[in-house]
Design a protein around this motif. Structure first.
Motif, PDB file in Angstrom:
ATOM      1  N   PHE A 207       0.814  -1.209   0.000  1.00 28.04           N
ATOM      2  CA  PHE A 207       0.000   0.000   0.000  1.00 28.04           C
ATOM      3  C   PHE A 207       0.850   1.263   0.000  1.00 28.04           C
ATOM      4  O   PHE A 207       0.560   2.220  -0.729  1.00 28.04           O
ATOM      5  N   GLY A 208       1.922   1.283   0.803  1.00 24.43           N
ATOM      6  CA  GLY A 208       2.736   2.489   0.879  1.00 24.43           C
ATOM      7  C   GLY A 208       3.403   2.824  -0.439  1.00 24.43           C
ATOM      8  O   GLY A 208       3.365   3.964  -0.906  1.00 24.43           O
ATOM      9  N   LYS A 209       4.018   1.823  -1.044  1.00 26.99           N
ATOM     10  CA  LYS A 209       4.732   2.066  -2.301  1.00 26.99           C
ATOM     11  C   LYS A 209       3.757   2.470  -3.417  1.00 26.99           C
ATOM     12  O   LYS A 209       4.030   3.381  -4.198  1.00 26.99           O
ATOM     13  N   ILE A 210       2.625   1.772  -3.511  1.00 26.14           N
ATOM     14  CA  ILE A 210       1.677   2.104  -4.582  1.00 26.14           C
ATOM     15  C   ILE A 210       1.010   3.451  -4.320  1.00 26.14           C
ATOM     16  O   ILE A 210       0.624   4.155  -5.259  1.00 26.14           O
ATOM     17  N   SER A 211       0.897   3.856  -3.049  1.00 23.07           N
ATOM     18  CA  SER A 211       0.394   5.200  -2.747  1.00 23.07           C
ATOM     19  C   SER A 211       1.297   6.263  -3.361  1.00 23.07           C
ATOM     20  O   SER A 211       0.825   7.303  -3.852  1.00 23.07           O
ATOM     21  N   LYS A 212       2.588   6.018  -3.330  1.00 23.87           N
ATOM     22  CA  LYS A 212       3.521   6.974  -3.929  1.00 23.87           C
ATOM     23  C   LYS A 212       3.395   6.995  -5.441  1.00 23.87           C
ATOM     24  O   LYS A 212       3.479   8.057  -6.071  1.00 23.87           O
ATOM     25  N   LEU A 213       3.188   5.822  -6.040  1.00 27.58           N
ATOM     26  CA  LEU A 213       2.948   5.780  -7.481  1.00 27.58           C
ATOM     27  C   LEU A 213       1.675   6.552  -7.828  1.00 27.58           C
ATOM     28  O   LEU A 213       1.629   7.277  -8.833  1.00 27.58           O
ATOM     29  N   ALA A 214       0.655   6.420  -6.990  1.00 26.19           N
ATOM     30  CA  ALA A 214      -0.607   7.135  -7.226  1.00 26.19           C
ATOM     31  C   ALA A 214      -0.399   8.646  -7.213  1.00 26.19           C
ATOM     32  O   ALA A 214      -1.131   9.390  -7.884  1.00 26.19           O
TER      33      ALA A 214
ATOM     34  N   GLY B 140     -14.772   2.091   6.899  1.00 24.20           N
ATOM     35  CA  GLY B 140     -15.492   1.584   5.738  1.00 24.20           C
ATOM     36  C   GLY B 140     -15.198   2.329   4.448  1.00 24.20           C
ATOM     37  O   GLY B 140     -16.007   2.299   3.507  1.00 24.20           O
ATOM     38  N   LEU B 141     -14.023   2.972   4.383  1.00 29.59           N
ATOM     39  CA  LEU B 141     -13.661   3.748   3.191  1.00 29.59           C
ATOM     40  C   LEU B 141     -12.756   2.919   2.281  1.00 29.59           C
ATOM     41  O   LEU B 141     -11.753   2.376   2.740  1.00 29.59           O
ATOM     42  N   PRO B 142     -13.068   2.841   0.987  1.00 30.44           N
ATOM     43  CA  PRO B 142     -12.260   2.028   0.054  1.00 30.44           C
ATOM     44  C   PRO B 142     -11.000   2.754  -0.402  1.00 30.44           C
ATOM     45  O   PRO B 142     -10.781   2.987  -1.598  1.00 30.44           O
ATOM     46  N   LEU B 143     -10.152   3.108   0.562  1.00 33.33           N
ATOM     47  CA  LEU B 143      -8.958   3.883   0.227  1.00 33.33           C
ATOM     48  C   LEU B 143      -7.990   3.075  -0.636  1.00 33.33           C
ATOM     49  O   LEU B 143      -7.331   3.627  -1.525  1.00 33.33           O
ATOM     50  N   GLY B 144      -7.909   1.742  -0.393  1.00 35.03           N
ATOM     51  CA  GLY B 144      -7.029   0.923  -1.223  1.00 35.03           C
ATOM     52  C   GLY B 144      -7.447   0.925  -2.678  1.00 35.03           C
ATOM     53  O   GLY B 144      -6.610   0.986  -3.580  1.00 35.03           O
ATOM     54  N   GLY B 145      -8.748   0.877  -2.922  1.00 35.64           N
ATOM     55  CA  GLY B 145      -9.236   0.922  -4.292  1.00 35.64           C
ATOM     56  C   GLY B 145      -8.955   2.260  -4.956  1.00 35.64           C
ATOM     57  O   GLY B 145      -8.630   2.318  -6.151  1.00 35.64           O
ATOM     58  N   TRP B 146      -9.076   3.347  -4.169  1.00 37.59           N
ATOM     59  CA  TRP B 146      -8.771   4.676  -4.716  1.00 37.59           C
ATOM     60  C   TRP B 146      -7.306   4.755  -5.128  1.00 37.59           C
ATOM     61  O   TRP B 146      -6.976   5.249  -6.207  1.00 37.59           O
ATOM     62  N   VAL B 147      -6.398   4.250  -4.256  1.00 37.19           N
ATOM     63  CA  VAL B 147      -4.969   4.259  -4.563  1.00 37.19           C
ATOM     64  C   VAL B 147      -4.687   3.427  -5.807  1.00 37.19           C
ATOM     65  O   VAL B 147      -3.914   3.832  -6.685  1.00 37.19           O
ATOM     66  N   ALA B 148      -5.335   2.248  -5.903  1.00 35.16           N
ATOM     67  CA  ALA B 148      -5.114   1.393  -7.070  1.00 35.16           C
ATOM     68  C   ALA B 148      -5.527   2.098  -8.352  1.00 35.16           C
ATOM     69  O   ALA B 148      -4.809   2.053  -9.363  1.00 35.16           O
ATOM     70  N   ALA B 149      -6.673   2.760  -8.334  1.00 34.13           N
ATOM     71  CA  ALA B 149      -7.171   3.427  -9.540  1.00 34.13           C
ATOM     72  C   ALA B 149      -6.269   4.592  -9.939  1.00 34.13           C
ATOM     73  O   ALA B 149      -5.955   4.780 -11.123  1.00 34.13           O
ATOM     74  N   LYS B 150      -5.845   5.391  -8.948  1.00 33.57           N
ATOM     75  CA  LYS B 150      -4.971   6.516  -9.252  1.00 33.57           C
ATOM     76  C   LYS B 150      -3.611   6.037  -9.766  1.00 33.57           C
ATOM     77  O   LYS B 150      -3.061   6.611 -10.717  1.00 33.57           O
ATOM     78  N   ALA B 151      -3.077   4.972  -9.155  1.00 30.69           N
ATOM     79  CA  ALA B 151      -1.783   4.442  -9.595  1.00 30.69           C
ATOM     80  C   ALA B 151      -1.886   3.874 -11.001  1.00 30.69           C
ATOM     81  O   ALA B 151      -0.959   4.020 -11.809  1.00 30.69           O
ATOM     82  N   ARG B 152      -3.000   3.227 -11.302  1.00 29.09           N
ATOM     83  CA  ARG B 152      -3.176   2.704 -12.657  1.00 29.09           C
ATOM     84  C   ARG B 152      -3.204   3.843 -13.669  1.00 29.09           C
ATOM     85  O   ARG B 152      -2.623   3.735 -14.759  1.00 29.09           O
TER      86      ARG B 152
END
Length: 383
Positions: free
Chosen positions: A279-286, A338-350
């Motif tokens: 999560f941390g590394k992909i947050s930076k990519l996002a 209940g917040l989908p923060l991981g999904g938000w990070v994934a979408a932004k990183a993509r």
């Protein structure tokens, strides 16, 4: 820069920032590549074959003109061949070939034969296309081959002989050491590679790792593989393996170098890439960072807090995320709310990754936690 790439440790490291070992900040000692050591060994063996004497130390010329000397660790001679050995000193680089003995056995060939190379025990053979050396050849890269040709020619000219020899390179225990390297995934079997572009090992070389990534992409493209996975570490690689049945060479040990993968794929595309990481590394990519190392980019907790607010988080949750100690703590706070923060990070990183490849590769993102569970996913455009 040194590209003694396939012989660095291949086993993927951690996915989380907290578990990653920092690169030492103090000045580090340089070392020598397998190619430089092989050249010194071959030169010493050929000189001994012609003169009966092993030079010690033996001096060679590196591609940029430096003239280092190498102490001999082994020397044997018969009427028909000579063998010399050099113990590789990788300096302060965490290279698995550090202190390995590089042996060169030289025997003379008929005039006009040139320099021929053979793989002895512990030196690998190339079996897949896409590398600088074609399948069936010893895993001795072009620059070390040329260095050895030049060294042989120098000795031959000085001793009044012709530079027509067979050079067999061996590395005791090399086949076992090679299991810790990139070689099995690249299709280099039964041993290590003889490598190096400058002859010098620069410790913790980013350029070497990125070049390894590029060669891995070359191999999977040459094999016609349409889907590969680039992972930041061992946990994310294991997670991808639960979803896809990819061959071993379909996994790119990306580490922190997302940019090294994506920029190369822009000009050397494949159909689909699964990009996975903590999560941390992909947050930076996002956030747009292409180098994910903790010393060169940082997680934006304010950015994660803003994302939480956009996802409907209340004021207390948003404030707690902004004050979190780590990205993983921020994720846990979001999950509890209940917040989908991981999904938000994934979408932004993509989105960042797709822009970097200029839309030439279909990309999905998997974001994982420390247990290897997928906490965010943004799928392929094509199903």
């Amino acid at each position: 820069m040194d590209i003694d790439l396939y012989n660095n440790v291949m086993t993927p490291g951690p996915d989380s920032e907290e578990d990653a070992a920092p690169v030492p900040a103090t000045p580090l000692r340089r070392g020598w590549t397998t190619g430089a050591c092989a050249t010194a060994a071959a030169k010493a063996a050929f000189e001994a074959l012609l003169t009966g004497r092993f030079p010690d130390p033996v001096e060679i010329t590196l591609p940029k003109g430096q003239r280092p000397g190498f102490a001999l660790a082994r020397s044997e001679r018969s009427e028909t061949q000579a063998t010399a050995g050099i113990v590789k000193d990788a300096g302060d680089d965490p290279d698995v070939t550090h202190l390995a003995t590089i042996l060169a056995t030289v025997r003379r060939l008929p005039e006009g034969s040139g320099v021929q190379f053979r793989a002895g025990p512990g030196v690998g053979t190339v079996t897949r296309a896409g590398l600088p050396i074609p399948p069936g050849e010893p895993a001795i890269n072009p620059v070390p081959r040329q260095m050895m040709r030049d060294a042989v020619a120098e000795v031959a000219a000085r001793c009044g002989a012709t530079p027509d020899v067979e050079i067999t390179l061996s590395i005791p225990n090399g086949a076992e050491i090679a299991k810790q390297t990139w070689n099995p995934r690249l299709g280099i079997v039964d041993g290590l590679s003889i490598l190096g572009t400058t002859g010098i090992v620069n410790p913790y070389s980013c350029s070497a790792w990125i070049a390894s990534i590029h060669r891995g992409i070359d191999v999977l493209r040459a094999a016609g593989l349409e889907h590969a996975a680039a992972c930041t570490g061992s946990s994310s690689e294991a997670t991808v393996a639960r979803f896809y049945d990819l061959p071993d060479f379909g996994y790119i040990d990306m580490g922190d170098f997302a940019g090294g993968v994506l920029k190369y794929l822009r000009h050397h595309p494949i159909a689909r890439l699964t990009l996975a990481g903590g999560f941390g590394k992909i947050s930076k990519l996002a956030e747009g960072s292409l180098d994910l190392h903790s010393g060169r980019s940082q997680v934006s907790l304010d950015g994660l807090a803003s994302a939480a607010a956009a996802l409907g988080g209340d004021g207390a949750t948003v404030a707690a995320i902004a004050k979190a100690n780590t990205a993983m703590e921020a994720l846990k706070i979001a999950q509890a709310a209940g917040l989908p923060l991981g999904g938000w990070v994934a979408a932004k990183a993509r989105d960042v990754a797709k822009a970097e490849v200029d839309g030439r590769v279909d990309i999905e993102l998997m974001v994982i936690d420390r247990a290897g569970a997928v906490v965010g996913h943004a799928g392929f455009d094509a199903g």
